[in-house]
Motif scaffolding. Sequence first.
Motif, PDB file in Angstrom:
ATOM      1  N   SER A 248       0.841  -1.186   0.000  1.00 30.65           N
ATOM      2  CA  SER A 248       0.000   0.000   0.000  1.00 30.65           C
ATOM      3  C   SER A 248       0.881   1.244   0.000  1.00 30.65           C
ATOM      4  O   SER A 248       2.022   1.209   0.437  1.00 30.65           O
ATOM      5  CB  SER A 248      -0.892   0.008   1.236  1.00 30.65           C
ATOM      6  OG  SER A 248      -1.689  -1.154   1.260  1.00 30.65           O
ATOM      7  N   HIS A 249       0.315   2.331  -0.505  1.00 33.65           N
ATOM      8  CA  HIS A 249       1.055   3.579  -0.494  1.00 33.65           C
ATOM      9  C   HIS A 249       0.089   4.753  -0.592  1.00 33.65           C
ATOM     10  O   HIS A 249      -1.099   4.568  -0.850  1.00 33.65           O
ATOM     11  CB  HIS A 249       2.082   3.624  -1.624  1.00 33.65           C
ATOM     12  CG  HIS A 249       1.474   3.646  -2.993  1.00 33.65           C
ATOM     13  ND1 HIS A 249       0.996   2.513  -3.602  1.00 33.65           N
ATOM     14  CD2 HIS A 249       1.264   4.657  -3.855  1.00 33.65           C
ATOM     15  CE1 HIS A 249       0.518   2.834  -4.784  1.00 33.65           C
ATOM     16  NE2 HIS A 249       0.663   4.128  -4.968  1.00 33.65           N
ATOM     17  N   ILE A 250       0.608   5.946  -0.373  1.00 32.27           N
ATOM     18  CA  ILE A 250      -0.198   7.146  -0.479  1.00 32.27           C
ATOM     19  C   ILE A 250       0.409   8.071  -1.517  1.00 32.27           C
ATOM     20  O   ILE A 250       1.594   7.990  -1.827  1.00 32.27           O
ATOM     21  CB  ILE A 250      -0.327   7.882   0.876  1.00 32.27           C
ATOM     22  CG1 ILE A 250       1.031   8.372   1.368  1.00 32.27           C
ATOM     23  CG2 ILE A 250      -0.998   7.000   1.908  1.00 32.27           C
ATOM     24  CD1 ILE A 250       0.956   9.254   2.596  1.00 32.27           C
ATOM     25  N   LYS A 251      -0.422   8.937  -2.054  1.00 35.12           N
ATOM     26  CA  LYS A 251       0.049   9.984  -2.947  1.00 35.12           C
ATOM     27  C   LYS A 251      -0.384  11.305  -2.344  1.00 35.12           C
ATOM     28  O   LYS A 251      -1.554  11.480  -1.997  1.00 35.12           O
ATOM     29  CB  LYS A 251      -0.536   9.808  -4.346  1.00 35.12           C
ATOM     30  CG  LYS A 251      -0.051  10.861  -5.285  1.00 35.12           C
ATOM     31  CD  LYS A 251      -0.491  10.588  -6.689  1.00 35.12           C
ATOM     32  CE  LYS A 251      -0.048  11.764  -7.450  1.00 35.12           C
ATOM     33  NZ  LYS A 251       0.127  12.069  -8.572  1.00 35.12           N
TER      34      LYS A 251
ATOM     35  N   LYS B 136      -5.969   4.872   5.956  1.00 34.57           N
ATOM     36  CA  LYS B 136      -6.591   6.128   5.519  1.00 34.57           C
ATOM     37  C   LYS B 136      -6.690   7.196   6.601  1.00 34.57           C
ATOM     38  O   LYS B 136      -7.322   8.222   6.394  1.00 34.57           O
ATOM     39  CB  LYS B 136      -7.967   5.881   4.907  1.00 34.57           C
ATOM     40  CG  LYS B 136      -7.950   5.019   3.682  1.00 34.57           C
ATOM     41  CD  LYS B 136      -9.327   4.894   3.088  1.00 34.57           C
ATOM     42  CE  LYS B 136      -9.287   3.957   1.900  1.00 34.57           C
ATOM     43  NZ  LYS B 136     -10.600   3.774   1.323  1.00 34.57           N
TER      44      LYS B 136
ATOM     45  N   ALA C  21      -2.621   1.211   4.584  1.00 33.53           N
ATOM     46  CA  ALA C  21      -3.755   1.832   3.897  1.00 33.53           C
ATOM     47  C   ALA C  21      -4.938   2.059   4.831  1.00 33.53           C
ATOM     48  O   ALA C  21      -6.087   1.905   4.438  1.00 33.53           O
ATOM     49  CB  ALA C  21      -4.165   1.025   2.670  1.00 33.53           C
TER      50      ALA C  21
ATOM     51  N   THR D 183      -4.227  10.793  -1.243  1.00 35.18           N
ATOM     52  CA  THR D 183      -4.965   9.678  -1.814  1.00 35.18           C
ATOM     53  C   THR D 183      -4.262   8.391  -1.369  1.00 35.18           C
ATOM     54  O   THR D 183      -3.041   8.306  -1.441  1.00 35.18           O
ATOM     55  CB  THR D 183      -4.989   9.742  -3.353  1.00 35.18           C
ATOM     56  OG1 THR D 183      -5.483  11.020  -3.753  1.00 35.18           O
ATOM     57  CG2 THR D 183      -5.847   8.644  -3.942  1.00 35.18           C
TER      58      THR D 183
ATOM     59  N   TYR E   1      -3.733   4.289  -1.675  1.00 32.85           N
ATOM     60  CA  TYR E   1      -3.832   3.154  -2.588  1.00 32.85           C
ATOM     61  C   TYR E   1      -3.519   1.875  -1.825  1.00 32.85           C
ATOM     62  O   TYR E   1      -2.495   1.797  -1.173  1.00 32.85           O
ATOM     63  CB  TYR E   1      -2.850   3.292  -3.759  1.00 32.85           C
ATOM     64  CG  TYR E   1      -3.136   4.495  -4.615  1.00 32.85           C
ATOM     65  CD1 TYR E   1      -4.083   4.416  -5.632  1.00 32.85           C
ATOM     66  CD2 TYR E   1      -2.479   5.687  -4.406  1.00 32.85           C
ATOM     67  CE1 TYR E   1      -4.352   5.536  -6.424  1.00 32.85           C
ATOM     68  CE2 TYR E   1      -2.742   6.802  -5.182  1.00 32.85           C
ATOM     69  CZ  TYR E   1      -3.681   6.718  -6.194  1.00 32.85           C
ATOM     70  OH  TYR E   1      -3.957   7.806  -6.965  1.00 32.85           O
ATOM     71  N   LYS E   2      -4.414   0.913  -1.917  1.00 30.13           N
ATOM     72  CA  LYS E   2      -4.200  -0.375  -1.234  1.00 30.13           C
ATOM     73  C   LYS E   2      -3.975  -1.455  -2.270  1.00 30.13           C
ATOM     74  O   LYS E   2      -4.831  -1.703  -3.120  1.00 30.13           O
ATOM     75  CB  LYS E   2      -5.392  -0.728  -0.370  1.00 30.13           C
ATOM     76  CG  LYS E   2      -5.176  -2.006   0.409  1.00 30.13           C
ATOM     77  CD  LYS E   2      -6.252  -2.235   1.435  1.00 30.13           C
ATOM     78  CE  LYS E   2      -5.889  -3.432   2.260  1.00 30.13           C
ATOM     79  NZ  LYS E   2      -6.646  -3.512   3.474  1.00 30.13           N
ATOM     80  N   GLU E   3      -2.825  -2.069  -2.189  1.00 36.41           N
ATOM     81  CA  GLU E   3      -2.494  -3.153  -3.101  1.00 36.41           C
ATOM     82  C   GLU E   3      -2.930  -4.473  -2.470  1.00 36.41           C
ATOM     83  O   GLU E   3      -2.700  -4.692  -1.292  1.00 36.41           O
ATOM     84  CB  GLU E   3      -0.987  -3.188  -3.348  1.00 36.41           C
ATOM     85  CG  GLU E   3      -0.404  -1.889  -3.830  1.00 36.41           C
ATOM     86  CD  GLU E   3      -0.856  -1.481  -5.220  1.00 36.41           C
ATOM     87  OE1 GLU E   3      -1.089  -2.379  -6.043  1.00 36.41           O
ATOM     88  OE2 GLU E   3      -0.974  -0.279  -5.459  1.00 36.41           O
TER      89      GLU E   3
END
Length: 69
Positions: free
Chosen positions: A2-5, A52, A50, A64, A66-68
Amino acid sequence: MSHIKIDTKQCKACGYCIKNCPRQCIRHSKDRNDFAYHYAEQFAPEQCTACKLCAYSCPEACITVYKEV
């Protein structure tokens, strides 16, 4: 993973995302945006779950998640 932007141009460096990240994987950047703020950046994406919490706490709504799977 997971990561954030983060929209670095809109970030006002309030630090709410840093304070609310339970995994402590966000920090202030050494660089500055056009408003001269040290915007937030994710430095350990492998620790991100992730959840949030960073996005929910951002008053500028510039994160934003993002969950992988």
